[in-house]
Design a protein around this motif. Structure first.
Motif, mmCIF file in Angstrom:
data_model
loop_
_atom_site.group_PDB
_atom_site.id
_atom_site.type_symbol
_atom_site.label_atom_id
_atom_site.label_comp_id
_atom_site.label_asym_id
_atom_site.label_seq_id
_atom_site.Cartn_x
_atom_site.Cartn_y
_atom_site.Cartn_z
ATOM 1 N N TYR A 145 0.685 -1.327 0.271
ATOM 2 C CA TYR A 145 0.004 0.003 0.165
ATOM 3 C C TYR A 145 0.849 1.057 -0.269
ATOM 4 C CZ TYR A 145 1.542 -0.699 4.796
ATOM 5 O OH TYR A 145 2.262 -0.951 6.176
ATOM 6 N N VAL A 148 6.013 5.070 -0.171
ATOM 7 C CA VAL A 148 7.399 5.384 0.072
ATOM 8 C C VAL A 148 9.038 5.268 -0.611
ATOM 9 C CG1 VAL A 148 9.316 5.678 2.439
ATOM 10 C CG2 VAL A 148 6.874 6.153 2.650
ATOM 11 N N PRO A 149 8.768 4.224 -0.803
ATOM 12 C CA PRO A 149 10.121 3.800 -1.628
ATOM 13 C C PRO A 149 9.651 4.300 -3.346
ATOM 14 C CG PRO A 149 8.754 1.742 -0.753
ATOM 15 C CD PRO A 149 8.324 3.090 -0.599
HETATM 16 FE FE1 SF4 Z 1 6.391 -0.548 4.639
HETATM 17 FE FE2 SF4 Z 1 8.879 1.428 4.151
HETATM 18 FE FE3 SF4 Z 1 6.319 2.163 3.799
HETATM 19 FE FE4 SF4 Z 1 7.106 1.649 6.387
HETATM 20 S S1 SF4 Z 1 8.071 3.317 5.188
HETATM 21 S S2 SF4 Z 1 5.268 1.423 5.129
HETATM 22 S S3 SF4 Z 1 8.451 -0.730 5.928
HETATM 23 S S4 SF4 Z 1 7.885 0.693 2.849
#
Ligand code: SF4
Ligand code: SAM
Length: 421
Positions: A145, A148-149
Protein backbone atom coordinates in the motif's frame (compact mmCIF):
# COMPACT_ATOMS: atom_id res chain seq x y z
CA UNK A 1 10.54 13.49 8.61
CA UNK A 2 8.84 16.13 6.52
CA UNK A 3 9.10 18.69 9.30
CA UNK A 4 12.81 17.93 9.55
CA UNK A 5 13.21 18.33 5.77
CA UNK A 6 11.43 21.69 5.99
CA UNK A 7 13.74 22.86 8.78
CA UNK A 8 16.77 21.83 6.74
CA UNK A 9 15.49 23.55 3.64
CA UNK A 10 14.80 26.70 5.61
CA UNK A 11 18.30 26.75 7.07
CA UNK A 12 19.97 26.10 3.71
CA UNK A 13 18.05 28.97 2.17
CA UNK A 14 18.74 31.35 5.05
CA UNK A 15 22.45 30.53 4.80
CA UNK A 16 22.36 31.31 1.09
CA UNK A 17 20.91 34.78 1.22
CA UNK A 18 17.17 34.04 1.20
CA UNK A 19 14.90 35.58 3.84
CA UNK A 20 11.77 34.17 5.42
CA UNK A 21 8.57 36.26 5.26
CA UNK A 22 5.34 35.84 7.18
CA UNK A 23 2.84 36.34 4.34
CA UNK A 24 2.74 34.57 0.96
CA UNK A 25 1.92 37.98 -0.58
CA UNK A 26 5.38 39.27 0.41
CA UNK A 27 7.36 36.29 -0.94
CA UNK A 28 9.22 35.92 -4.24
CA UNK A 29 9.30 32.15 -3.84
CA UNK A 30 6.51 29.99 -2.39
CA UNK A 31 7.43 26.45 -1.37
CA UNK A 32 5.07 23.70 -0.29
CA UNK A 33 6.79 20.64 1.17
CA UNK A 34 4.34 17.83 0.45
CA UNK A 35 3.67 14.41 1.94
CA UNK A 36 2.08 11.78 -0.26
CA UNK A 37 1.68 8.84 2.09
CA UNK A 38 -2.09 9.22 1.95
CA UNK A 39 -4.09 10.77 -0.86
CA UNK A 40 -5.57 13.34 1.51
CA UNK A 41 -2.11 14.79 2.29
CA UNK A 42 -1.25 15.06 -1.40
CA UNK A 43 -4.60 16.73 -2.19
CA UNK A 44 -3.96 19.29 0.55
CA UNK A 45 -0.55 20.22 -0.88
CA UNK A 46 -1.96 20.84 -4.36
CA UNK A 47 -5.04 22.52 -2.86
CA UNK A 48 -2.87 24.94 -0.90
CA UNK A 49 -0.75 25.87 -3.93
CA UNK A 50 -3.94 26.29 -5.97
CA UNK A 51 -5.40 28.60 -3.33
CA UNK A 52 -2.37 30.90 -3.81
CA UNK A 53 -2.50 30.78 -7.62
CA UNK A 54 -4.03 34.26 -7.74
CA UNK A 55 -0.60 35.58 -6.62
CA UNK A 56 1.05 34.16 -9.74
CA UNK A 57 0.48 37.30 -11.78
CA UNK A 58 2.78 39.11 -9.33
CA UNK A 59 5.75 37.15 -10.69
CA UNK A 60 6.14 34.69 -7.86
CA UNK A 61 7.90 31.33 -8.18
CA UNK A 62 5.76 28.36 -7.11
CA UNK A 63 7.57 25.23 -5.87
CA UNK A 64 6.35 21.78 -4.95
CA UNK A 65 8.80 19.88 -2.74
CA UNK A 66 8.62 16.51 -1.00
CA UNK A 67 7.62 12.98 -1.95
CA UNK A 68 4.89 14.09 -4.34
CA UNK A 69 7.59 15.73 -6.46
CA UNK A 70 9.52 12.47 -6.76
CA UNK A 71 6.44 10.43 -7.61
CA UNK A 72 5.05 12.57 -10.42
CA UNK A 73 8.15 14.52 -11.59
CA UNK A 74 7.57 16.63 -14.70
CA UNK A 75 3.89 15.56 -14.93
CA UNK A 76 3.26 18.10 -12.16
CA UNK A 77 4.35 21.02 -14.32
CA UNK A 78 2.35 19.65 -17.26
CA UNK A 79 -0.79 19.42 -15.12
CA UNK A 80 -0.23 22.60 -13.08
CA UNK A 81 1.63 25.02 -15.40
CA UNK A 82 1.76 27.69 -12.68
CA UNK A 83 4.25 25.51 -10.75
CA UNK A 84 7.86 26.41 -11.62
CA UNK A 85 9.95 24.05 -9.47
CA UNK A 86 9.47 20.38 -8.60
CA UNK A 87 12.08 19.16 -6.12
CA UNK A 88 12.27 15.73 -4.41
CA UNK A 89 13.38 15.13 -0.80
CA UNK A 90 16.82 13.82 -1.79
CA UNK A 91 17.65 17.01 -3.67
CA UNK A 92 17.04 19.67 -1.01
CA UNK A 93 20.76 20.49 -0.93
CA UNK A 94 20.50 21.87 -4.48
CA UNK A 95 17.78 24.38 -3.59
CA UNK A 96 19.77 27.65 -3.63
CA UNK A 97 20.98 26.90 -7.16
CA UNK A 98 17.63 25.75 -8.57
CA UNK A 99 15.64 28.55 -6.99
CA UNK A 100 18.02 31.13 -8.47
CA UNK A 101 17.57 29.50 -11.90
CA UNK A 102 13.80 29.55 -11.44
CA UNK A 103 13.95 33.23 -10.50
CA UNK A 104 15.65 33.71 -13.89
CA UNK A 105 12.60 32.22 -15.60
CA UNK A 106 13.52 28.52 -15.92
CA UNK A 107 11.19 25.61 -15.13
CA UNK A 108 13.05 23.05 -12.99
CA UNK A 109 12.40 19.40 -12.19
CA UNK A 110 14.97 18.04 -9.73
CA UNK A 111 14.05 14.55 -8.52
CA UNK A 112 15.51 11.07 -7.96
CA UNK A 113 18.32 9.74 -5.80
CA UNK A 114 21.39 11.53 -4.46
CA UNK A 115 24.82 10.28 -3.35
CA UNK A 116 24.54 12.41 -0.25
CA UNK A 117 20.96 13.12 0.79
CA UNK A 118 21.83 13.72 4.46
CA UNK A 119 22.20 17.34 5.42
CA UNK A 120 24.27 18.01 8.51
CA UNK A 121 24.32 20.77 11.02
CA UNK A 122 21.58 22.83 9.56
CA UNK A 123 19.01 22.74 12.27
CA UNK A 124 18.17 26.02 13.87
CA UNK A 125 17.91 24.69 17.43
CA UNK A 126 16.29 27.91 18.68
CA UNK A 127 16.01 27.13 22.42
CA UNK A 128 14.63 23.61 21.92
CA UNK A 129 15.93 20.69 23.97
CA UNK A 130 14.88 17.95 21.59
CA UNK A 131 16.15 17.44 18.03
CA UNK A 132 15.33 14.90 15.33
CA UNK A 133 17.97 13.45 13.07
CA UNK A 134 17.54 11.20 10.03
CA UNK A 135 19.68 8.08 10.25
CA UNK A 136 18.35 6.46 7.10
CA UNK A 137 16.54 7.67 4.07
CA UNK A 138 14.21 5.71 1.80
CA UNK A 139 12.93 2.17 2.19
CA UNK A 140 13.30 -1.16 0.37
CA UNK A 141 10.33 -2.96 1.88
CA UNK A 142 7.62 -2.24 -0.66
CA UNK A 143 4.63 -2.82 1.58
CA UNK A 144 1.95 -3.12 -1.06
CA UNK A 145 0.00 0.00 0.00
CA UNK A 146 2.98 2.30 0.58
CA UNK A 147 4.34 4.99 -1.68
CA UNK A 148 7.45 5.75 0.42
CA UNK A 149 9.92 3.65 -1.67
CA UNK A 150 8.79 5.67 -4.70
CA UNK A 151 8.68 9.03 -2.91
CA UNK A 152 11.93 8.73 -0.97
CA UNK A 153 13.81 6.12 -2.95
CA UNK A 154 15.81 3.14 -1.72
CA UNK A 155 17.28 2.62 1.75
CA UNK A 156 20.49 4.48 2.46
CA UNK A 157 22.11 4.64 5.91
CA UNK A 158 24.05 7.61 7.13
CA UNK A 159 27.50 6.80 8.52
CA UNK A 160 27.68 6.30 12.33
CA UNK A 161 30.49 8.86 12.61
CA UNK A 162 28.49 11.55 10.85
CA UNK A 163 25.47 10.86 13.12
CA UNK A 164 27.61 10.95 16.28
CA UNK A 165 29.42 14.13 15.22
CA UNK A 166 26.11 15.87 14.57
CA UNK A 167 24.67 14.75 17.92
CA UNK A 168 27.78 16.08 19.73
CA UNK A 169 27.34 19.44 18.04
CA UNK A 170 23.64 19.44 18.95
CA UNK A 171 24.56 18.75 22.59
CA UNK A 172 26.86 21.79 22.49
CA UNK A 173 23.83 23.82 21.39
CA UNK A 174 21.78 22.63 24.39
CA UNK A 175 20.00 19.59 22.96
CA UNK A 176 19.25 16.92 25.58
CA UNK A 177 17.01 14.52 23.67
CA UNK A 178 17.68 12.96 20.27
CA UNK A 179 14.98 11.41 18.09
CA UNK A 180 16.45 9.06 15.48
CA UNK A 181 14.30 8.93 12.36
CA UNK A 182 14.00 6.38 9.59
CA UNK A 183 11.18 4.56 7.81
CA UNK A 184 12.43 1.36 9.37
CA UNK A 185 15.25 2.21 11.77
CA UNK A 186 15.85 -1.50 12.45
CA UNK A 187 17.29 -1.82 8.96
CA UNK A 188 19.84 0.89 9.74
CA UNK A 189 23.31 -0.17 8.68
CA UNK A 190 22.38 -3.13 6.45
CA UNK A 191 23.90 -1.32 3.48
CA UNK A 192 27.07 -0.16 5.29
CA UNK A 193 27.96 -3.21 7.38
CA UNK A 194 26.66 -2.17 10.79
CA UNK A 195 23.38 -2.37 12.72
CA UNK A 196 20.92 -0.21 14.64
CA UNK A 197 21.66 -1.48 18.15
CA UNK A 198 25.40 -0.82 17.69
CA UNK A 199 24.49 2.74 16.72
CA UNK A 200 22.24 3.10 19.79
CA UNK A 201 25.09 1.90 22.02
CA UNK A 202 27.48 4.47 20.54
CA UNK A 203 24.97 7.31 20.91
CA UNK A 204 24.29 6.21 24.47
CA UNK A 205 27.92 6.96 25.37
CA UNK A 206 27.68 10.62 24.34
CA UNK A 207 27.88 12.88 27.40
CA UNK A 208 25.09 15.43 27.69
CA UNK A 209 22.43 13.33 25.95
CA UNK A 210 19.75 12.48 28.50
CA UNK A 211 17.26 10.71 26.29
CA UNK A 212 17.22 8.81 23.00
CA UNK A 213 14.05 8.03 21.06
CA UNK A 214 13.56 6.40 17.68
CA UNK A 215 10.90 5.67 15.11
CA UNK A 216 9.71 3.72 13.18
CA UNK A 217 10.30 -0.01 13.64
CA UNK A 218 9.07 -2.80 11.39
CA UNK A 219 7.86 -5.96 13.20
CA UNK A 220 9.72 -8.21 10.75
CA UNK A 221 13.05 -6.69 11.90
CA UNK A 222 13.01 -6.66 15.71
CA UNK A 223 15.99 -8.60 17.06
CA UNK A 224 16.17 -9.73 20.70
CA UNK A 225 19.13 -7.35 21.06
CA UNK A 226 16.86 -4.38 20.38
CA UNK A 227 14.27 -5.56 22.91
CA UNK A 228 16.99 -5.93 25.55
CA UNK A 229 18.23 -2.40 24.80
CA UNK A 230 15.07 -1.03 26.44
CA UNK A 231 16.30 -2.67 29.65
CA UNK A 232 20.05 -2.19 29.25
CA UNK A 233 20.36 1.36 27.89
CA UNK A 234 18.96 3.71 30.54
CA UNK A 235 18.91 6.72 28.21
CA UNK A 236 16.79 4.85 25.66
CA UNK A 237 13.21 6.01 26.17
CA UNK A 238 10.67 3.35 26.99
CA UNK A 239 8.50 3.93 23.97
CA UNK A 240 8.17 1.51 21.08
CA UNK A 241 6.24 2.53 17.97
CA UNK A 242 5.53 -0.74 16.20
CA UNK A 243 2.98 -0.49 13.37
CA UNK A 244 0.71 -3.53 13.22
CA UNK A 245 -1.37 -2.38 10.18
CA UNK A 246 -3.85 -5.26 10.42
CA UNK A 247 -4.90 -8.02 12.80
CA UNK A 248 -5.65 -10.41 9.93
CA UNK A 249 -2.88 -12.65 8.60
CA UNK A 250 -4.59 -12.75 5.22
CA UNK A 251 -4.50 -8.94 4.95
CA UNK A 252 -0.93 -8.74 6.29
CA UNK A 253 0.11 -11.10 3.48
CA UNK A 254 -1.65 -8.94 0.89
CA UNK A 255 0.08 -5.94 2.42
CA UNK A 256 3.45 -7.69 1.93
CA UNK A 257 4.31 -7.05 5.57
CA UNK A 258 6.24 -10.34 6.00
CA UNK A 259 5.09 -11.16 9.56
CA UNK A 260 2.05 -12.78 11.16
CA UNK A 261 -0.15 -11.53 13.95
CA UNK A 262 1.29 -14.13 16.30
CA UNK A 263 4.85 -12.93 15.53
CA UNK A 264 3.73 -9.39 16.34
CA UNK A 265 2.10 -10.45 19.61
CA UNK A 266 5.26 -12.36 20.54
CA UNK A 267 7.30 -9.14 20.26
CA UNK A 268 4.80 -7.22 22.40
CA UNK A 269 4.93 -9.92 25.06
CA UNK A 270 8.74 -10.00 25.15
CA UNK A 271 9.06 -6.21 25.22
CA UNK A 272 6.60 -5.94 28.10
CA UNK A 273 8.36 -8.74 29.96
CA UNK A 274 11.73 -6.98 29.66
CA UNK A 275 10.35 -3.49 30.28
CA UNK A 276 6.95 -3.52 32.03
CA UNK A 277 6.34 0.24 31.95
CA UNK A 278 7.03 0.57 28.21
CA UNK A 279 4.57 2.53 26.08
CA UNK A 280 3.62 0.71 22.89
CA UNK A 281 2.01 2.66 20.05
CA UNK A 282 0.97 1.49 16.61
CA UNK A 283 -0.53 2.24 13.19
CA UNK A 284 -3.59 0.52 11.72
CA UNK A 285 -5.00 0.76 8.22
CA UNK A 286 -8.72 0.00 7.82
CA UNK A 287 -10.43 -0.74 4.53
CA UNK A 288 -7.47 -2.31 2.71
CA UNK A 289 -8.68 -4.01 -0.54
CA UNK A 290 -10.79 -7.12 0.19
CA UNK A 291 -10.80 -6.48 3.98
CA UNK A 292 -13.94 -8.33 5.13
CA UNK A 293 -15.91 -7.80 8.32
CA UNK A 294 -14.14 -10.89 9.69
CA UNK A 295 -10.67 -9.43 8.92
CA UNK A 296 -11.72 -6.15 10.47
CA UNK A 297 -13.03 -7.81 13.63
CA UNK A 298 -9.71 -9.61 14.00
CA UNK A 299 -7.98 -6.22 14.00
CA UNK A 300 -10.55 -4.88 16.47
CA UNK A 301 -9.92 -7.83 18.83
CA UNK A 302 -6.14 -7.34 18.71
CA UNK A 303 -6.52 -3.64 19.55
CA UNK A 304 -8.84 -4.58 22.40
CA UNK A 305 -6.41 -7.19 23.75
CA UNK A 306 -3.02 -5.54 23.23
CA UNK A 307 -4.09 -2.22 24.76
CA UNK A 308 -1.78 0.14 22.90
CA UNK A 309 -1.08 3.43 24.64
CA UNK A 310 -1.86 5.29 21.44
CA UNK A 311 -2.92 4.30 17.96
CA UNK A 312 -2.90 6.05 14.59
CA UNK A 313 -5.81 4.72 12.54
CA UNK A 314 -5.84 5.40 8.79
CA UNK A 315 -8.43 4.79 6.09
CA UNK A 316 -6.78 3.04 3.17
CA UNK A 317 -6.27 5.14 0.04
CA UNK A 318 -4.69 3.72 -3.13
CA UNK A 319 -1.32 5.30 -3.90
CA UNK A 320 0.33 5.57 -7.30
CA UNK A 321 2.90 2.96 -8.36
CA UNK A 322 2.08 0.66 -5.40
CA UNK A 323 1.07 -2.94 -6.02
CA UNK A 324 -2.10 -2.60 -3.90
CA UNK A 325 -3.32 0.15 -6.22
CA UNK A 326 -3.87 -2.61 -8.81
CA UNK A 327 -6.35 -4.33 -6.46
CA UNK A 328 -9.94 -3.10 -6.40
CA UNK A 329 -10.47 -0.44 -3.71
CA UNK A 330 -13.59 -2.35 -2.75
CA UNK A 331 -14.35 -1.25 0.81
CA UNK A 332 -16.72 1.69 0.40
CA UNK A 333 -16.05 5.15 1.84
CA UNK A 334 -18.77 4.86 4.50
CA UNK A 335 -17.62 1.40 5.53
CA UNK A 336 -14.03 2.65 5.86
CA UNK A 337 -15.36 5.49 8.01
CA UNK A 338 -17.35 3.09 10.18
CA UNK A 339 -14.34 0.81 10.74
CA UNK A 340 -12.14 3.83 11.43
CA UNK A 341 -14.64 5.19 13.96
CA UNK A 342 -15.03 1.86 15.77
CA UNK A 343 -11.29 1.36 16.26
CA UNK A 344 -10.70 5.02 17.04
CA UNK A 345 -13.42 5.04 19.74
CA UNK A 346 -12.14 1.79 21.23
CA UNK A 347 -8.63 3.22 21.43
CA UNK A 348 -9.84 6.45 23.05
CA UNK A 349 -11.34 4.41 25.89
CA UNK A 350 -8.16 2.33 26.25
CA UNK A 351 -5.89 5.40 26.30
CA UNK A 352 -8.16 7.12 28.81
CA UNK A 353 -8.01 4.11 31.13
CA UNK A 354 -4.22 3.67 30.78
CA UNK A 355 -3.69 7.35 31.57
CA UNK A 356 -6.03 7.18 34.60
CA UNK A 357 -3.78 4.51 36.07
CA UNK A 358 -1.04 7.16 36.41
CA UNK A 359 -3.04 9.16 38.96
CA UNK A 360 -1.20 9.08 42.29
CA UNK A 361 2.10 7.97 40.71
CA UNK A 362 5.31 10.00 40.68
CA UNK A 363 6.88 10.23 37.22
CA UNK A 364 10.19 11.64 35.96
CA UNK A 365 9.60 14.45 33.45
CA UNK A 366 11.99 16.20 31.07
CA UNK A 367 10.80 19.83 30.94
CA UNK A 368 10.30 20.74 27.27
CA UNK A 369 8.53 24.08 27.03
CA UNK A 370 6.16 26.56 28.60
CA UNK A 371 2.48 25.94 28.00
CA UNK A 372 0.98 28.48 25.57
CA UNK A 373 -2.54 27.75 26.73
CA UNK A 374 -1.96 27.73 30.48
CA UNK A 375 0.16 30.61 31.75
CA UNK A 376 2.69 29.69 34.43
CA UNK A 377 2.74 26.00 33.45
CA UNK A 378 5.39 23.77 31.89
CA UNK A 379 4.93 20.87 29.51
CA UNK A 380 7.27 17.90 29.53
CA UNK A 381 7.47 14.21 28.75
CA UNK A 382 8.03 11.08 30.76
CA UNK A 383 10.53 8.49 29.62
CA UNK A 384 7.64 6.53 28.13
CA UNK A 385 6.31 9.52 26.17
CA UNK A 386 3.41 10.63 28.34
CA UNK A 387 2.87 14.37 28.07
CA UNK A 388 2.71 16.04 31.50
CA UNK A 389 1.45 19.51 32.40
CA UNK A 390 2.54 21.06 35.71
CA UNK A 391 2.87 24.44 37.40
CA UNK A 392 6.25 26.21 37.31
CA UNK A 393 7.87 26.09 40.70
CA UNK A 394 11.18 27.18 42.26
CA UNK A 395 14.17 27.29 39.91
CA UNK A 396 12.90 24.62 37.53
CA UNK A 397 13.74 25.45 33.91
CA UNK A 398 13.43 23.99 30.42
CA UNK A 399 15.83 21.03 30.03
CA UNK A 400 15.63 19.95 33.71
CA UNK A 401 14.39 16.56 34.79
CA UNK A 402 11.86 16.79 37.62
CA UNK A 403 9.63 14.43 39.58
CA UNK A 404 5.94 15.16 39.14
CA UNK A 405 3.09 13.63 41.12
CA UNK A 406 0.18 12.92 38.78
CA UNK A 407 -3.12 14.31 40.05
CA UNK A 408 -5.26 14.19 36.93
CA UNK A 409 -5.41 12.61 33.49
CA UNK A 410 -7.12 12.92 30.14
CA UNK A 411 -6.75 11.16 26.78
CA UNK A 412 -4.03 13.53 25.66
CA UNK A 413 -2.02 14.32 28.78
CA UNK A 414 -1.39 13.89 32.49
CA UNK A 415 -1.26 16.78 34.92
CA UNK A 416 0.28 17.12 38.34
CA UNK A 417 2.64 19.01 40.61
CA UNK A 418 6.37 19.01 41.09
CA UNK A 419 7.47 16.93 44.07
CA UNK A 420 9.90 18.73 46.28
CA UNK A 421 12.56 16.22 47.34
FE1 SF4 B 1 6.55 -0.49 4.45
FE2 SF4 B 1 8.72 1.02 4.00
FE3 SF4 B 1 6.28 2.04 3.65
FE4 SF4 B 1 7.16 1.51 6.13
S1 SF4 B 1 7.98 3.00 4.67
S2 SF4 B 1 5.14 1.05 5.35
S3 SF4 B 1 8.36 -0.36 5.75
S4 SF4 B 1 7.24 0.36 2.46
N1 SAM C 1 7.70 3.05 7.82
C1 SAM C 1 6.61 2.91 8.69
C2 SAM C 1 6.16 1.46 8.76
O1 SAM C 1 6.75 0.59 8.18
O2 SAM C 1 5.18 1.19 9.41
C3 SAM C 1 5.45 3.83 8.39
C4 SAM C 1 5.44 4.61 7.17
S1 SAM C 1 4.02 5.53 6.70
C5 SAM C 1 4.83 7.03 6.48
C6 SAM C 1 3.06 5.83 8.13
C7 SAM C 1 1.76 5.09 8.17
O3 SAM C 1 0.89 5.53 7.15
C8 SAM C 1 1.86 3.60 7.94
O4 SAM C 1 2.26 2.88 9.07
C9 SAM C 1 0.46 3.22 7.51
O5 SAM C 1 -0.33 2.88 8.62
C10 SAM C 1 -0.06 4.52 6.88
N2 SAM C 1 -0.20 4.39 5.42
C11 SAM C 1 0.78 4.20 4.52
N3 SAM C 1 0.27 4.09 3.27
C12 SAM C 1 -1.08 4.20 3.41
C13 SAM C 1 -2.16 4.17 2.46
N4 SAM C 1 -1.96 3.95 1.18
N5 SAM C 1 -3.41 4.35 2.95
C14 SAM C 1 -3.63 4.56 4.27
N6 SAM C 1 -2.64 4.59 5.18
C15 SAM C 1 -1.38 4.41 4.76
Amino acid sequence: MNFLDSEKLETILLKNGFEKVDNPEDADVLIVNSCSVRKHAEDRAFGYLNSLKFLKNRGKIFCLYGCTANIYGSQIIEKYPFIDVVCGPNKIRESPKILKEALNGEKIVCVGESDNPFIEDLINVGGKISASISITKGCNNFCSYCVVPFGRGRLMSRSPQSIIDEIKRLVDKGIKEIILLGQNVNEYGKDIGTDFVSLLEKIHQIDGILRIRFLTSHPKDVPEKLILSFRDLPKLCKHFHLPLQSGSDRILKLMNRKYTVSHYLGIVEKVREVCPDITITSDIIVGFPTESEKDFLQTYKIVENVKFDELFVFKYSPRPKTSASKLPDDVGKEEKERRHRLIYNLQQKITEQINKNYIGKIVEVLVEKESYKKKGYFIGKTHNKKTVLFRKEGNVKIGDIVNVEILNSSIHFLSGRICVK
